[in-house]
Structures are given as structure tokens and as C-alpha cells.
Design a protein around this motif. Sequence first.
Motif, short mmCIF file in Angstrom:
data_model
loop_
_atom_site.label_atom_id
_atom_site.label_comp_id
_atom_site.label_asym_id
_atom_site.label_seq_id
_atom_site.Cartn_x
_atom_site.Cartn_y
_atom_site.Cartn_z
N LEU A 12 0.85 -1.19 0.00
CA LEU A 12 0.00 0.00 0.00
C LEU A 12 0.88 1.23 0.00
N GLY A 13 0.71 2.07 -0.99
CA GLY A 13 1.58 3.22 -1.12
C GLY A 13 1.14 4.44 -0.34
N GLY A 14 -0.17 4.65 -0.23
CA GLY A 14 -0.67 5.87 0.39
C GLY A 14 -0.70 5.80 1.89
N GLY A 15 -1.18 6.86 2.50
CA GLY A 15 -1.30 6.93 3.95
C GLY A 15 -2.62 6.34 4.40
N LEU A 16 -3.19 6.95 5.42
CA LEU A 16 -4.41 6.44 6.02
C LEU A 16 -5.56 6.40 5.02
N ASP A 17 -5.58 7.31 4.05
CA ASP A 17 -6.66 7.31 3.05
C ASP A 17 -6.76 5.97 2.34
N GLU A 18 -5.63 5.41 1.94
CA GLU A 18 -5.63 4.13 1.25
C GLU A 18 -5.98 2.99 2.20
N MET A 19 -5.71 3.17 3.48
CA MET A 19 -5.99 2.15 4.48
C MET A 19 -7.46 2.16 4.91
N GLU A 20 -8.21 3.21 4.58
CA GLU A 20 -9.59 3.34 5.04
C GLU A 20 -10.47 2.17 4.64
N ASP A 21 -10.22 1.58 3.48
CA ASP A 21 -11.02 0.45 3.04
C ASP A 21 -10.92 -0.74 3.97
N LEU A 22 -9.87 -0.79 4.77
CA LEU A 22 -9.69 -1.89 5.71
C LEU A 22 -10.49 -1.69 7.00
N ASP A 23 -11.06 -0.50 7.19
CA ASP A 23 -11.85 -0.18 8.39
C ASP A 23 -11.09 -0.42 9.68
N LEU A 24 -9.80 -0.10 9.69
CA LEU A 24 -9.01 -0.30 10.91
C LEU A 24 -9.51 0.57 12.05
N ASP A 25 -10.02 1.75 11.73
CA ASP A 25 -10.53 2.63 12.78
C ASP A 25 -11.75 2.01 13.46
N VAL A 26 -12.50 1.20 12.74
CA VAL A 26 -13.66 0.52 13.31
C VAL A 26 -13.21 -0.68 14.15
N SER A 27 -12.20 -1.40 13.68
CA SER A 27 -11.71 -2.59 14.38
C SER A 27 -10.90 -2.26 15.62
N LEU A 28 -10.22 -1.12 15.62
CA LEU A 28 -9.26 -0.81 16.68
C LEU A 28 -9.83 -0.85 18.10
N PRO A 29 -10.99 -0.27 18.39
CA PRO A 29 -11.43 -0.23 19.79
C PRO A 29 -11.59 -1.60 20.46
N GLU A 30 -11.94 -2.63 19.70
CA GLU A 30 -12.15 -3.94 20.33
C GLU A 30 -11.09 -4.97 19.95
N SER A 31 -10.06 -4.55 19.23
CA SER A 31 -9.04 -5.48 18.76
C SER A 31 -7.64 -4.95 19.08
N VAL A 32 -6.67 -5.83 18.92
CA VAL A 32 -5.27 -5.42 18.86
C VAL A 32 -4.94 -5.39 17.38
N VAL A 33 -4.53 -4.25 16.88
CA VAL A 33 -4.22 -4.10 15.46
C VAL A 33 -2.70 -4.04 15.29
N VAL A 34 -2.17 -4.98 14.51
CA VAL A 34 -0.74 -5.07 14.23
C VAL A 34 -0.55 -4.78 12.75
N VAL A 35 0.26 -3.76 12.44
CA VAL A 35 0.47 -3.36 11.06
C VAL A 35 1.95 -3.47 10.71
N GLU A 36 2.27 -4.40 9.82
CA GLU A 36 3.63 -4.48 9.30
C GLU A 36 3.77 -3.40 8.24
N TRP A 37 4.92 -2.73 8.21
CA TRP A 37 5.21 -1.67 7.26
C TRP A 37 4.23 -0.51 7.40
N GLY A 38 3.82 -0.21 8.63
CA GLY A 38 2.80 0.82 8.84
C GLY A 38 3.32 2.23 9.02
#
Length: 186
Positions: free
Chosen positions: A113-139
Motif C-alpha cells: 500500500l503506497g498511500g497513507g491512512l486514506d488508502e488504508m480506510e477500506d480496511l476499516d481499521l478505525d472501526v476494528s481498533l477499539p475492540e481489537s489489537v491491530v498489528v500493522v507491518e510496514w505501517g
Amino acid sequence: MEAPHNSPAAETVTEATAGSPVGTVPEAVTVTITVTSPEQMQDLGRRLARVLAPGDLVMLTGELGAGKTTLTRGLGEGLGVRGAVTSPTFVIARVHPPLGAGPALVHVDAYRLGGGLDEMEDLDLDVSLPESVVVVEWGDGKVEELSDDRLRVLIDRATGDTDDERREVTLVGIGPRWAGLREDVA
């Protein structure tokens, strides 16, 4: 003669921990640990899992083959999640639900993924984060906006033609959540 331990991951530590004016860089706590085998890297992941909680963002940085997925495999074991933790390179993200009452593990590989958070939005990480542990390689440079509190894990390994399994793992806890990091991983 030993190959140098000088990857770009090591250079980024000083950026995150440099003494900056208050308000420009969140407070950071740094811990460096040496591991000498994949088993020790996985064990470090299990140890880190004991201090992780829902809402934690973990960013992994290191060269190809440094041990990012091995560390994440240990995190998954320590968190008690379902499914084998493997590299999500071709699927971008994998969700490992908890087997018990703990948080899910969301494992993301942002390498392609080349872009910043905009490109990551499709993954809905902001939705998953409150109830999960989010691990991002190359983040780095892509997901920092998800949380003011985050754990950067920088894995530095010998480069070149070597079979050296030693890794310098630098944990950089950014924000008040990680104030006790030194004690937590001791």
C-alpha cells in the motif's frame, strides 16, 4: 567477521525518541531487546501479548525476513486467537478472532500500500481498533493517525550474506498508554 546491523529500521528510532518540544512528538519510552533465534522472537511476541489490550496499535518495521510475522505469530499465541498467524502480504489483512474473552488480532501488511491512512480506510481499521489489537507491518507513515498511543516495534538484523539470527528489537511506546513499557517487558 560479523555482518553489520544497520538497517533503515534502526535509523527511525531516533526520529521517534528524539527530545522534541512538548506537543510536537508524543512522549516515548524505548526498550531494546536482543533475540538470537526465531523461537526467541516468537517468545517475545507472547510476552508482549500479556500487556496488550483492546485498542492497542502495534506498528512493525524491519527488512524482509527480519521477523515481523514471527513476532506476530507469538502475539497471536499469547492473545489466544483462532487460526494460524501467517503473513497477510497477498490478502493485506487477516482477522483472528479470540478463542476466549480476549481481543481479536487484526494483522495487516501495508507493504504494497503506497498511500497513507486514506488508502488504508477500506480496511476499516478505525472501526476494528477499539475492540481489537491491530498489528500493522510496514505501517510507518500510514497508520499513525489511528491512535495517539501506539507501540512501534523496530527489528534490525544483520544484512548481507550471513546466517546470523540475532535481531535487535527496539520497542518504542508512544503516548501515556506505554509509560510502564520498561517494567511490562522486563
